[in-house]
Design a protein around this motif. Structure first.
Motif, PDB file in Angstrom:
ATOM      1  N   TRP A 170      15.448 103.404  55.500  1.00 27.45           N
ATOM      2  CA  TRP A 170      16.753 102.899  55.065  1.00 27.45           C
ATOM      3  C   TRP A 170      17.863 103.440  55.964  1.00 27.45           C
ATOM      4  O   TRP A 170      17.703 104.452  56.640  1.00 27.45           O
ATOM      5  N   TYR A 171      18.972 102.739  55.978  1.00 31.03           N
ATOM      6  CA  TYR A 171      20.199 103.209  56.615  1.00 31.03           C
ATOM      7  C   TYR A 171      21.360 102.569  55.852  1.00 31.03           C
ATOM      8  O   TYR A 171      21.140 101.763  54.914  1.00 31.03           O
ATOM      9  N   GLN A 172      22.570 102.912  56.207  1.00 33.63           N
ATOM     10  CA  GLN A 172      23.715 102.408  55.454  1.00 33.63           C
ATOM     11  C   GLN A 172      24.884 102.087  56.376  1.00 33.63           C
ATOM     12  O   GLN A 172      25.020 102.629  57.476  1.00 33.63           O
ATOM     13  N   THR A 173      25.689 101.180  55.896  1.00 34.40           N
ATOM     14  CA  THR A 173      26.973 100.884  56.505  1.00 34.40           C
ATOM     15  C   THR A 173      28.045 101.174  55.457  1.00 34.40           C
ATOM     16  O   THR A 173      27.743 101.668  54.365  1.00 34.40           O
ATOM     17  N   VAL A 177      23.735  99.355  51.699  1.00 36.45           N
ATOM     18  CA  VAL A 177      22.566 100.194  51.976  1.00 36.45           C
ATOM     19  C   VAL A 177      21.425  99.237  52.303  1.00 36.45           C
ATOM     20  O   VAL A 177      21.138  98.313  51.520  1.00 36.45           O
ATOM     21  N   ILE A 178      20.796  99.412  53.447  1.00 37.80           N
ATOM     22  CA  ILE A 178      19.744  98.497  53.891  1.00 37.80           C
ATOM     23  C   ILE A 178      18.402  99.214  53.824  1.00 37.80           C
ATOM     24  O   ILE A 178      18.204 100.250  54.455  1.00 37.80           O
ATOM     25  N   VAL A 179      17.482  98.650  53.042  1.00 34.64           N
ATOM     26  CA  VAL A 179      16.112  99.167  52.919  1.00 34.64           C
ATOM     27  C   VAL A 179      15.192  98.214  53.673  1.00 34.64           C
ATOM     28  O   VAL A 179      15.231  96.995  53.458  1.00 34.64           O
ATOM     29  N   THR A 180      14.380  98.771  54.558  1.00 38.87           N
ATOM     30  CA  THR A 180      13.489  97.959  55.380  1.00 38.87           C
ATOM     31  C   THR A 180      12.038  98.321  55.088  1.00 38.87           C
ATOM     32  O   THR A 180      11.652  99.491  55.162  1.00 38.87           O
ATOM     33  N   VAL A 246      31.218 104.411  49.510  1.00 40.92           N
ATOM     34  CA  VAL A 246      30.747 105.766  49.251  1.00 40.92           C
ATOM     35  C   VAL A 246      29.562 106.046  50.159  1.00 40.92           C
ATOM     36  O   VAL A 246      28.672 105.203  50.322  1.00 40.92           O
ATOM     37  N   ARG A 247      29.552 107.243  50.736  1.00 40.49           N
ATOM     38  CA  ARG A 247      28.456 107.622  51.624  1.00 40.49           C
ATOM     39  C   ARG A 247      27.293 108.175  50.801  1.00 40.49           C
ATOM     40  O   ARG A 247      27.459 109.118  50.030  1.00 40.49           O
ATOM     41  N   TRP A 248      26.143 107.586  50.960  1.00 41.64           N
ATOM     42  CA  TRP A 248      24.948 108.026  50.245  1.00 41.64           C
ATOM     43  C   TRP A 248      24.286 109.169  51.025  1.00 41.64           C
ATOM     44  O   TRP A 248      23.954 109.014  52.200  1.00 41.64           O
ATOM     45  N   GLU A 249      24.082 110.292  50.344  1.00 38.46           N
ATOM     46  CA  GLU A 249      23.396 111.418  50.981  1.00 38.46           C
ATOM     47  C   GLU A 249      21.892 111.179  51.088  1.00 38.46           C
ATOM     48  O   GLU A 249      21.227 111.698  51.978  1.00 38.46           O
ATOM     49  N   LYS A 250      21.375 110.411  50.157  1.00 37.41           N
ATOM     50  CA  LYS A 250      19.952 110.069  50.162  1.00 37.41           C
ATOM     51  C   LYS A 250      19.788 108.745  49.430  1.00 37.41           C
ATOM     52  O   LYS A 250      20.741 108.244  48.805  1.00 37.41           O
ATOM     53  N   LEU A 251      18.606 108.184  49.499  1.00 34.14           N
ATOM     54  CA  LEU A 251      18.387 106.855  48.926  1.00 34.14           C
ATOM     55  C   LEU A 251      18.163 106.912  47.419  1.00 34.14           C
ATOM     56  O   LEU A 251      18.680 106.077  46.677  1.00 34.14           O
ATOM     57  N   GLU A 252      17.390 107.890  46.967  1.00 32.69           N
ATOM     58  CA  GLU A 252      17.013 107.944  45.553  1.00 32.69           C
ATOM     59  C   GLU A 252      17.676 109.121  44.859  1.00 32.69           C
ATOM     60  O   GLU A 252      18.011 110.134  45.477  1.00 32.69           O
ATOM     61  N   GLY A 253      17.805 108.991  43.542  1.00 31.98           N
ATOM     62  CA  GLY A 253      18.367 110.052  42.721  1.00 31.98           C
ATOM     63  C   GLY A 253      17.528 110.267  41.479  1.00 31.98           C
ATOM     64  O   GLY A 253      16.598 109.507  41.184  1.00 31.98           O
ATOM     65  N   TRP A 279      17.301 101.743  66.079  1.00 33.84           N
ATOM     66  CA  TRP A 279      16.289 100.724  66.346  1.00 33.84           C
ATOM     67  C   TRP A 279      16.256  99.681  65.242  1.00 33.84           C
ATOM     68  O   TRP A 279      16.133  98.473  65.487  1.00 33.84           O
ATOM     69  N   LEU A 280      16.383 100.128  63.983  1.00 36.60           N
ATOM     70  CA  LEU A 280      16.392  99.200  62.856  1.00 36.60           C
ATOM     71  C   LEU A 280      17.599  98.267  62.933  1.00 36.60           C
ATOM     72  O   LEU A 280      17.514  97.070  62.680  1.00 36.60           O
ATOM     73  N   LEU A 281      18.767  98.845  63.254  1.00 38.92           N
ATOM     74  CA  LEU A 281      19.975  98.042  63.357  1.00 38.92           C
ATOM     75  C   LEU A 281      19.841  96.980  64.453  1.00 38.92           C
ATOM     76  O   LEU A 281      20.136  95.797  64.233  1.00 38.92           O
ATOM     77  N   LEU A 282      19.407  97.402  65.618  1.00 37.98           N
ATOM     78  CA  LEU A 282      19.274  96.462  66.720  1.00 37.98           C
ATOM     79  C   LEU A 282      18.234  95.396  66.407  1.00 37.98           C
ATOM     80  O   LEU A 282      18.425  94.212  66.678  1.00 37.98           O
ATOM     81  N   GLY A 283      17.107  95.812  65.800  1.00 39.84           N
ATOM     82  CA  GLY A 283      16.064  94.853  65.459  1.00 39.84           C
ATOM     83  C   GLY A 283      16.547  93.819  64.473  1.00 39.84           C
ATOM     84  O   GLY A 283      16.279  92.628  64.607  1.00 39.84           O
ATOM     85  N   SER A 284      17.290  94.267  63.436  1.00 38.80           N
ATOM     86  CA  SER A 284      17.803  93.325  62.451  1.00 38.80           C
ATOM     87  C   SER A 284      18.763  92.338  63.087  1.00 38.80           C
ATOM     88  O   SER A 284      18.758  91.145  62.795  1.00 38.80           O
ATOM     89  N   TYR A 285      19.627  92.828  63.985  1.00 44.98           N
ATOM     90  CA  TYR A 285      20.612  91.960  64.621  1.00 44.98           C
ATOM     91  C   TYR A 285      19.931  90.914  65.512  1.00 44.98           C
ATOM     92  O   TYR A 285      20.195  89.716  65.422  1.00 44.98           O
ATOM     93  N   LEU A 286      19.033  91.371  66.387  1.00 44.77           N
ATOM     94  CA  LEU A 286      18.395  90.453  67.326  1.00 44.77           C
ATOM     95  C   LEU A 286      17.495  89.447  66.625  1.00 44.77           C
ATOM     96  O   LEU A 286      17.490  88.262  66.956  1.00 44.77           O
ATOM     97  N   GLU A 287      16.745  89.921  65.621  1.00 41.68           N
ATOM     98  CA  GLU A 287      15.821  89.012  64.948  1.00 41.68           C
ATOM     99  C   GLU A 287      16.573  88.019  64.079  1.00 41.68           C
ATOM    100  O   GLU A 287      16.203  86.867  63.946  1.00 41.68           O
ATOM    101  N   GLY A 288      17.682  88.470  63.472  1.00 38.52           N
ATOM    102  CA  GLY A 288      18.429  87.581  62.594  1.00 38.52           C
ATOM    103  C   GLY A 288      19.263  86.565  63.343  1.00 38.52           C
ATOM    104  O   GLY A 288      19.470  85.455  62.858  1.00 38.52           O
ATOM    105  N   THR A 289      19.748  86.910  64.528  1.00 35.82           N
ATOM    106  CA  THR A 289      20.648  86.008  65.243  1.00 35.82           C
ATOM    107  C   THR A 289      19.967  85.243  66.374  1.00 35.82           C
ATOM    108  O   THR A 289      20.285  84.091  66.640  1.00 35.82           O
ATOM    109  N   CYS A 290      19.002  85.907  67.034  1.00 36.69           N
ATOM    110  CA  CYS A 290      18.396  85.291  68.211  1.00 36.69           C
ATOM    111  C   CYS A 290      16.931  84.906  67.991  1.00 36.69           C
ATOM    112  O   CYS A 290      16.324  84.263  68.851  1.00 36.69           O
ATOM    113  N   GLY A 291      16.341  85.353  66.878  1.00 31.44           N
ATOM    114  CA  GLY A 291      14.925  85.085  66.657  1.00 31.44           C
ATOM    115  C   GLY A 291      14.025  85.939  67.494  1.00 31.44           C
ATOM    116  O   GLY A 291      12.832  85.682  67.628  1.00 31.44           O
ATOM    117  N   PHE A 292      14.581  87.014  68.084  1.00 31.97           N
ATOM    118  CA  PHE A 292      13.797  87.907  68.940  1.00 31.97           C
ATOM    119  C   PHE A 292      13.195  89.023  68.083  1.00 31.97           C
ATOM    120  O   PHE A 292      13.922  89.755  67.408  1.00 31.97           O
TER     121      PHE A 292
END
Length: 311
Positions: A170-173, A177-180, A246-253, A279-292
């Protein structure tokens, strides 16, 4: 009756006839039946087996001989033979409680606890005064409980020792919060994701025999109506909408009330120090927009990603 005087050689009967004649002579002379006490069996069970075998050749329909030989076999730890003799005794005398007892003892020592318990229970019905039956029945119950617990422990150990087939990260903006879930070639119709205020439940049909499930108790609340997911060729991406930045310190509580820290801008700077998330961010962007389709994370590809994000 004597067999010392045999007829001439030409008229000599066969060996089988001699055996029958010998048995007839023994009966005519009033040979006493074999009598062995349990003490005799305890003292020399091997000799008792031999004597009882000879006696059964003379009287093959004697249930007592089979029952005694079953006990001798138990003393010799020949449990299969003990069960066989006890069953033969019961065929000839179905109300022989002692035969049920000895059949059950043989079954118990072979690990057939269910069968042994039935034998002891049947014998107890015929002789409720024998205090041996309750003792053996209790031993069967304890053995079955140990066996059941051992099977449960074995299944738990195998499950815990088996590495997970599919990993998630997972990561967050500021807003999500994005779970992969790292799963290739999943079909959209096989994916089910349920959102609630502080819980995420994802289920994927991997094969007709296997389902993958992911259940997360989230650290902070989300907005279920604005949370979404999408199925890509290399992963399943789940976007959880934050109600506030809000910034999440961790995914679960653990269900408590964690301290809230407002999100600080500067995602790219933080991503540079976490190549995996980059890597997750770049992968999501490229796969979602370019199909790569970006391959899975590796140290080399992560370093290249960090440079790309930095640029």
């Amino acid at each position: 009756c004597s067999l010392r005087h045999r007829p001439a050689r030409d008229n000599r009967p066969s060996a089988t006839l001699w055996k029958l004649l010998a048995r007839g002579c023994a009966m005519a002379e009033g040979a006493a039946p074999l009598r062995l006490s349990d003490g005799d069996l305890d003292q020399d069970p091997a000799a008792a087996v031999q004597k009882l075998t000879v006696a059964l050749e003379e009287q093959p329909d004697n249930p007592g001989y089979y029952c005694q030989r079953a006990y001798a076999h138990i003393l010799l730890q020949n449990y299969h033979d003990a069960i066989t003799d006890a069953k033969k005794s019961l065929v000839l005398d179905p109300r022989n409680a002692t035969a049920f007892l000895r059949q059950g003892i043989g079954e118990y020592h072979l690990g057939s606890y269910e069968a042994a318990m039935k034998s002891f229970s049947d014998g107890q019905k015929l002789d409720s005064t024998d205090e041996t039956f309750p003792v053996w029945i209790k031993s069967c119950e304890e053995a079955l409980n140990r066996k059941s617990q051992a099977e449960v422990d074995s299944r738990v150990w195998q499950h815990q020792s088996r590495p997970p087939k599919f990993k998630h990260d997972w990561y967050q903006t500021e807003s999500h919060v994005i779970v992969t879930i790292m799963m290739k070639n999943a079909k959209k119709d096989d994916v089910d994701v349920q959102f609630s205020e502080k819980e995420l439940n994802a289920s994927v049909r991997v094969s007709p025999e296997e389902d993958y499930t992911l259940k997360l108790h989230l650290l902070h609340s989300i907005v279920p109506e604005q949370s979404t997911f999408r199925v890509l060729s290399t992963k399943i991406e789940i976007k959880l909408k934050k109600p506030e930045a809000v910034r999440w310190e961790k995914l679960e509580g653990n269900g408590g009330s964690p301290k809230r820290k407002h999100f600080t801008p500067g995602l790219c700077a933080s991503v540079l120090f976490n190549p995996c998330l980059a890597w997750l961010l770049l992968g999501s962007y490229l796969e979602g927009t370019c199909g790569f389709a970006v391959p899975y994370y590796s140290p080399r590809s992560a370093a290249q990603t960090s440079l790309a994000v930095g640029l």
